[in-house]
Scaffold this motif. Sequence first.
Motif, mmCIF file in Angstrom:
data_model
loop_
_atom_site.group_PDB
_atom_site.id
_atom_site.type_symbol
_atom_site.label_atom_id
_atom_site.label_comp_id
_atom_site.label_asym_id
_atom_site.label_seq_id
_atom_site.Cartn_x
_atom_site.Cartn_y
_atom_site.Cartn_z
ATOM 1 N N PRO A 1 85.156 63.293 83.476
ATOM 2 C CA PRO A 1 86.177 63.100 84.514
ATOM 3 C C PRO A 1 86.957 64.387 84.846
ATOM 4 N N ASN A 2 87.319 65.159 83.817
ATOM 5 C CA ASN A 2 88.039 66.411 84.084
ATOM 6 C C ASN A 2 87.151 67.422 84.804
ATOM 7 N N PRO B 1 85.275 80.438 82.486
ATOM 8 C CA PRO B 1 86.623 80.411 83.062
ATOM 9 C C PRO B 1 87.130 78.995 83.382
ATOM 10 N N CYS B 2 86.246 78.024 83.376
ATOM 11 C CA CYS B 2 86.633 76.633 83.667
ATOM 12 C C CYS B 2 86.923 75.827 82.399
ATOM 13 N N SER C 1 92.699 69.439 81.513
ATOM 14 C CA SER C 1 93.046 68.879 82.817
ATOM 15 C C SER C 1 94.081 69.723 83.561
ATOM 16 N N SER C 2 94.140 71.021 83.213
ATOM 17 C CA SER C 2 95.028 71.931 83.946
ATOM 18 C C SER C 2 94.331 72.379 85.225
ATOM 19 N N PRO C 3 95.076 72.872 86.205
ATOM 20 C CA PRO C 3 94.437 73.297 87.454
ATOM 21 C C PRO C 3 93.458 74.449 87.204
ATOM 22 N N PRO C 4 92.323 74.443 87.893
ATOM 23 C CA PRO C 4 91.357 75.528 87.705
ATOM 24 C C PRO C 4 91.857 76.829 88.335
ATOM 25 N N SER C 5 91.459 77.930 87.728
ATOM 26 C CA SER C 5 91.816 79.242 88.260
ATOM 27 C C SER C 5 90.872 79.604 89.409
ATOM 28 N N LYS C 6 91.227 80.649 90.133
ATOM 29 C CA LYS C 6 90.346 81.137 91.197
ATOM 30 C C LYS C 6 89.025 81.603 90.603
#
Length: 92
Positions: free
Chosen positions: A76-77, A34-35, A42-47
């Motif tokens: 880095p990401n 899921p990550c 570099s998009s925001p991680p999901s819950k």
Amino acid sequence: MKHIAVYAVTLVLLVLAESHVSMAVTCSPVQLAPCASAISTSSPPSKACCRKLTQQKPCLCQYIKNPSLRNYVTSPNAKKVARICRVAIPKC
């Protein structure tokens, strides 16, 4: 009164057993799927990503020591995702 004591002891044993079971982690880098998009784009991680990353935290050193998985945890990401998820990347 005796029944209350038995109930209390049973409750404590159930809580302890539950916490022991939750500590067992199966190390599987597939659990971090899921990550993948958050790390690669570099998009925001999901819950779901943060939840899996937290669950797999005891396995991160094992992944870092594996040359084919190292970048998935130390890029880095990946570090940014871990920081957003409040999961410290260990020094191994």
